[in-house]
Design a protein around this motif. Structure first.
Motif, PDB file in Angstrom:
ATOM      1  N   PRO A 324       1.645  59.408  11.110  1.00 15.14           N
ATOM      2  CA  PRO A 324       1.160  58.087  11.499  1.00 15.14           C
ATOM      3  C   PRO A 324       2.092  57.411  12.513  1.00 15.14           C
ATOM      4  N   VAL A 325       1.492  56.702  13.445  1.00 14.11           N
ATOM      5  CA  VAL A 325       2.264  56.009  14.481  1.00 14.11           C
ATOM      6  C   VAL A 325       2.338  54.528  14.099  1.00 14.11           C
ATOM      7  N   VAL A 326       3.502  54.096  13.635  1.00 15.41           N
ATOM      8  CA  VAL A 326       3.643  52.718  13.139  1.00 15.41           C
ATOM      9  C   VAL A 326       4.972  52.140  13.639  1.00 15.41           C
ATOM     10  N   PRO A 327       4.990  51.704  14.913  1.00 13.15           N
ATOM     11  CA  PRO A 327       6.256  51.222  15.471  1.00 13.15           C
ATOM     12  C   PRO A 327       6.864  50.076  14.656  1.00 13.15           C
ATOM     13  N   GLU A 328       6.018  49.139  14.192  1.00 16.38           N
ATOM     14  CA  GLU A 328       6.577  47.960  13.515  1.00 16.38           C
ATOM     15  C   GLU A 328       7.315  48.334  12.233  1.00 16.38           C
ATOM     16  N   ALA A 329       7.021  49.535  11.700  1.00 11.07           N
ATOM     17  CA  ALA A 329       7.746  49.969  10.504  1.00 11.07           C
ATOM     18  C   ALA A 329       9.231  50.224  10.815  1.00 11.07           C
ATOM     19  N   LEU A 330       9.547  50.437  12.096  1.00 17.47           N
ATOM     20  CA  LEU A 330      10.960  50.604  12.456  1.00 17.47           C
ATOM     21  C   LEU A 330      11.690  49.267  12.336  1.00 17.47           C
ATOM     22  N   THR A 331      11.047  48.185  12.766  1.00 14.66           N
ATOM     23  CA  THR A 331      11.648  46.853  12.578  1.00 14.66           C
ATOM     24  C   THR A 331      11.824  46.578  11.090  1.00 14.66           C
ATOM     25  N   GLY A 371       6.370  51.558  22.201  1.00 14.99           N
ATOM     26  CA  GLY A 371       6.163  50.742  21.002  1.00 14.99           C
ATOM     27  C   GLY A 371       7.387  50.738  20.102  1.00 14.99           C
ATOM     28  N   HIS A 372       8.010  51.889  19.962  1.00 15.41           N
ATOM     29  CA  HIS A 372       9.162  51.969  19.057  1.00 15.41           C
ATOM     30  C   HIS A 372      10.402  51.296  19.647  1.00 15.41           C
ATOM     31  N   ILE A 373      10.564  51.386  20.941  1.00 21.28           N
ATOM     32  CA  ILE A 373      11.742  50.745  21.542  1.00 21.28           C
ATOM     33  C   ILE A 373      11.583  49.215  21.476  1.00 21.28           C
ATOM     34  N   ARG A 374      10.355  48.746  21.660  1.00 20.27           N
ATOM     35  CA  ARG A 374      10.127  47.298  21.488  1.00 20.27           C
ATOM     36  C   ARG A 374      10.378  46.868  20.047  1.00 20.27           C
TER      37      ARG A 374
END
Ligand code: FCB
Length: 437
Positions: A324-331, A371-374
């Motif tokens: 799954p692609v979930v950039p906000e999960a990195l924050t 998305g992940h860098i943001r």
């Protein structure tokens, strides 16, 4: 996913941008080194999906100059690679890393060395406690030789996956399916980490971290059984390897299960202070109560009697690997980490983040990285002290049990000819790095 519509925000001065690889996945030249547990594993039919081995891989051993030129052209500040212990055990093995480090320094790319990225010499076994002290001896030799030029050191890569996939579920080398009897493997790797930190400090080097894999664990529902199962999984994935390193303690109930006469004394070694903490992030995991049946998840068959079951995350895009692609999960992960560990958490580096997609015009990878860098920047803005970001990976490579079927590289590798072709994402990352200068 919107990209480049808004300029990428600026990261703090001195932020380190890089890319990562590992020895077994790219080097090839297997005949010039001892065998590792991965060679033994791939020789067993059916273990690697496409039946391939890493005997040649990207032939980086012979083509490292070309690859360093590609790194220099990309404009990264640092390159994370791993030193293969089986190669160091072979005549001339360290000479290769000596040449690689010199080439990187000459190109203005800082070398970041991982000392163990899963390719344990065949015959060694993490179930044995003395593997930890052997590792520390090996580390001393590497540090003596390369310590004057290496910018940062990483003791271990993802001991969680090496324990879980390699020793509990048996889908990675060494292919053991010990379930919870794999816990000594966790403890011995952690001990190896602590002893390696001591060996590195004794060799006079600084700037030491670890690369642990982490991701938010989401309960499948608010039902108590799901929440408890998710908490349990969170302990295994996120806390089993972070708490001992950062707090000097195992999560409640686990210390008693660890081997050895004096686990408390081991924990003092394991908690040697670090200069920074590396996080490999790919995706969150949704977890619920056990479902009473063996399930297949991400190519891994999960036994029915585990106290949790991993569920599909359905409402987001998936990579070609099905992740799954979930950039906000990195924050979420990084702010949660800061809240959990407070001032025990040293500065963080993202030591791996990336995705597998086919094709050279890889807009989906660009969207993923953007998305992940943001999302990473949002964590920085929220006060998490993040000092660097490394894309996995420089090159398409041997993706463990998946063989060559998964392509994580910023650079496409045509394996029959070994031709390297920078993908659209390589050019995109180069522009990003320039804009951040
Ligand atoms: C990580 C590993 C790395 C690579 C990526 C896709 O778990 O550290 O070697 O396989 O996943």
């Amino acid at each position: 996913m919107a990209t480049q519509e808004h300029p990428m925000p600026r990261f703090p001065d001195g932020f380190l941008w890089g890319v990562s690889t590992s020895a077994h996945q790219i080097e090839g030249a297997a005949e010039l080194r001892e065998r590792s547990v991965w060679d033994e594993f791939t020789d067993r039919p059916g273990r690697v999906k496409d039946g391939s081995t890493a005997a040649v891989a990207c032939d980086h051993y012979h083509r490292y100059r070309e690859d360093v030129a590609l790194l220099a052209d990309l404009g990264v500040g640092a390159y994370r690679f791993s030193v293969s212990w089986p190669r160091v055990n072979s005549p001339g093995g360290l000479d290769f890393y000596d040449r690689l480090v010199d080439e990187l320094c000459a190109a203005g790319v800082r070398p970041v060395v991982t000392l163990f990225h899963w390719d344990l010499p065949a015959g060694l076994d993490w179930l044995q406690r003395d593997t930890a002290s052997r590792f520390a001896d090996h580390v001393s030799g590497v540090a003596e030789r390369l310590g004057d030029r290496v910018h940062k050191w990483i003791t271990l890569n993802e001991p969680a996956e090496h324990t879980l996939l390699g020793h509990a579920l048996g889908v990675h080398a060494p292919g053991k399916r010990l379930l919870f009897d794999a816990l000594p493997v966790a403890h011995h790797q952690l001990l190896a980490h602590g002893l390696a930190v001591r060996a590195l400090r004794a060799a006079g080097v600084t700037d030491i971290g670890i690369a642990n894999s982490h991701g938010p664990t989401w309960p499948a529902s608010r039902e108590q059984a799901d929440v408890e199962a998710a908490d349990f999984y969170d302990v295994l994935l996120n806390r089993l390897f972070a708490d001992p390193v950062l707090l000097g303690a195992y999560p409640a109930g686990l210390g008693e299960l660890m081997p050895g006469d004096d686990v408390e004394a081991d924990l003092k070694v394991i908690a040697e202070p670090l200069d920074w903490y590396g996080v490999n992030y790919y995706a969150p995991t949704k977890v619920g109560a056990p479902q009473g049946a063996e399930i297949e998840f991400g190519g891994v068959s999960m036994p029915a009697d585990l106290p949790f079951s991993v569920r599909e995350i359905t409402d987001v895009p998936l990579t070609d690997f099905g992740w799954p692609v979930v950039p906000e999960a990195l924050t979420e992960l990084l702010t949660g980490f800061r809240d959990r560990y407070g001032d025990r958490l040293p500065p963080v580096m993202i030591t791996e983040n990336g995705c597998s997609y086919e094709g050279v015009d890889d807009r989906q990878r660009i969207a993923f990285l953007d998305g992940h860098i943001r999302a990473l920047h949002r964590a920085v803005a929220a006060g998490v002290d993040v000092r660097g970001y490394f894309v996995w990976s420089l090159l398409d490579n041997f993706e463990w049990a998946e063989g060559y079927a998964r392509r994580f590289g910023l650079i496409h590798v045509d394996y029959p000819t070994q031709k390297r072709t920078p993908k659209a994402s390589y050019h995109w990352y180069r522009e990003l790095l320039r804009a951040q200068e």
